[in-house]
Scaffold this active site. Structure first.
Site, PDB file in Angstrom:
ATOM      1  N   GLY A  13       0.856  -1.569  -0.410  1.00 10.86           N
ATOM      2  CA  GLY A  13       0.236  -0.222   0.203  1.00 10.86           C
ATOM      3  C   GLY A  13       1.139   1.465  -0.430  1.00 10.86           C
ATOM      4  N   TYR A  15       1.836   3.039   2.674  1.00 12.20           N
ATOM      5  CA  TYR A  15       2.127   3.239   3.738  1.00 12.20           C
ATOM      6  C   TYR A  15       2.958   1.935   4.002  1.00 12.20           C
ATOM      7  CZ  TYR A  15      -1.889   1.618   5.424  1.00 12.20           C
ATOM      8  OH  TYR A  15      -3.553   1.481   4.731  1.00 12.20           O
ATOM      9  N   VAL A  18       0.983  -4.924   2.937  1.00 13.63           N
ATOM     10  CA  VAL A  18      -0.699  -5.843   2.680  1.00 13.63           C
ATOM     11  C   VAL A  18      -0.157  -7.362   2.712  1.00 13.63           C
ATOM     12  CG1 VAL A  18      -2.614  -5.827   2.534  1.00 13.63           C
ATOM     13  CG2 VAL A  18      -1.141  -3.768   2.162  1.00 13.63           C
ATOM     14  N   LYS A  33      -1.859  -4.749   7.097  1.00  8.62           N
ATOM     15  CA  LYS A  33      -1.059  -3.907   6.749  1.00  8.62           C
ATOM     16  C   LYS A  33      -0.694  -3.129   7.642  1.00  8.62           C
ATOM     17  CE  LYS A  33      -4.503  -2.176   3.497  1.00  8.62           C
ATOM     18  NZ  LYS A  33      -5.162  -0.976   2.585  1.00  8.62           N
ATOM     19  N   ASP A 136      -6.987   9.278  -3.736  1.00  3.73           N
ATOM     20  CA  ASP A 136      -6.363   8.680  -4.025  1.00  3.73           C
ATOM     21  C   ASP A 136      -6.862   7.649  -4.446  1.00  3.73           C
ATOM     22  OD1 ASP A 136      -3.027   7.870  -5.398  1.00  3.73           O
ATOM     23  OD2 ASP A 136      -2.444   6.761  -3.886  1.00  3.73           O
TER      24      ASP A 136
END
Length: 303
Positions: A13, A15, A18, A33, A136
């Site tokens: 992802g 950040y 995943v 995550k 996004d």
């Protein structure tokens, strides 16, 4: 994290990584995550806590991927935060591709497009009501429960808090395709219109089964947009020529939008055109979009 068994890595992802995993106690499939945090003396940064609290708030909508819990662990002295989400088996990009490729290639059923669009608008309206911009939105960030026909918004806002070194390849290029012109032109102040532009691009992509504006650089992206919608001027977009990255561009006249989405009916083309207005102030809101005649034939009682 002994509570979960990682089954496979399913992506990266904005950040962190995943993983598909299952809860050993319940057998429930979840998405983990993982992100490393730069810790200060006080522990978890307050920005991270704020984002988690926003996500918990937004998770009250069925059209936002549900955050089940947050796990904070230390590994080799380094703090790691795991966000535990409900698991969905595919995303809208893969869903569109399943209709686009192979011997069974066919258009997405109009009723599926309409249902997904309504759910997307409902999810975006929920975010905006709580003063959250996604920034996004793209097919890869929309998860799909194929059995139930449900679409959920994912990767919500965390890019602002959990900043990892980003690889500068497809993620950046793909994201460009859904980026609003005011952002491409360097606007520093923008609002909910950036998300609605992305929603319009996603709408067109479901109908076409390919991206509406597939640019490979910011300039290319703008030229794709201007070729179809015409080169904007101060008349239809007051203030456009004062934006930081405005230059003198080739002068194109607007094309007939219906030709870009020939499978879409008249109401659908009208809704799309309202989402793709150059002036962000003129773009339709998610809440108003839900009341558009395009959705009149939809049984809204099921949403």
């Amino acid at each position: 994290m002994e509570k979960y068994e990682k089954l496979e890595k399913v992506g990266e992802g904005t950040y962190g990584k995943v993983y598909k995993a299952h809860d050993k106690a319940t057998g429930q499939l979840v998405a983990l995550k993982k992100t490393r945090l730069e810790m200060d003396e006080e522990g978890i940064p307050p920005t991270a806590l704020r984002e988690v609290s926003i996500l918990q708030l937004l998770s009250q909508s069925i059209y936002i991927v549900r955050l089940l819990c947050v796990e904070h662990v230390e590994k080799n002295g380094k703090p790691i935060l795991y966000l535990v989400f409900e698991f969905l088996d595919t995303d809208l990009k893969k869903f569109i591709d399943s209709y686009r490729k192979g011997p069974s290639a066919r258009p997405l059923p109009p009723n599926v497009i309409k249902s997904f669009m309504y759910q997307l608008c409902k999810g975006v309206a929920h975010c905006h009501k709580h003063s959250v911009l996604h920034r996004d939105l793209k097919p890869q960030n929309l998860l799909v429960d194929k059995e139930k026909g449900i679409l959920k918004i994912a990767d919500l806002g965390l890019g602002r808090s959990f900043t990892l070194p980003m690889k500068s390849y497809t993620h950046e290029i793909v994201t460009l395709w859904y980026r609003a012109p005011e952002v491409l032109l360097g606007a520093t102040h923008y609002s909910t219109g950036v998300d609605m532009w992305s929603v319009g691009c996603i709408f067109a992509e479901m109908v076409r089964r390919q991206a509406l504006f597939p640019g490979d650089s910011e300039l290319q992206q703008l030229l794709h947009i201007f070729r179809l919608l015409g080169t904007p001027s101060e008349k239809e977009w007051p203030g456009v020529t004062t934006l930081k990255d405005w230059h003198v561009y080739p002068q194109w006249t607007p094309q007939n939008l219906a030709r870009a989405v020939p499978a879409l009916n008249e109401d659908g083309v009208d809704l799309l055109s309202r989402m793709l207005q150059f002036d962000p102030a003129e773009r339709i809101s998610a809440k108003d979009a839900m009341a558009h005649p395009y959705f009149d034939s939809l049984d809204k009682s099921q949403f």
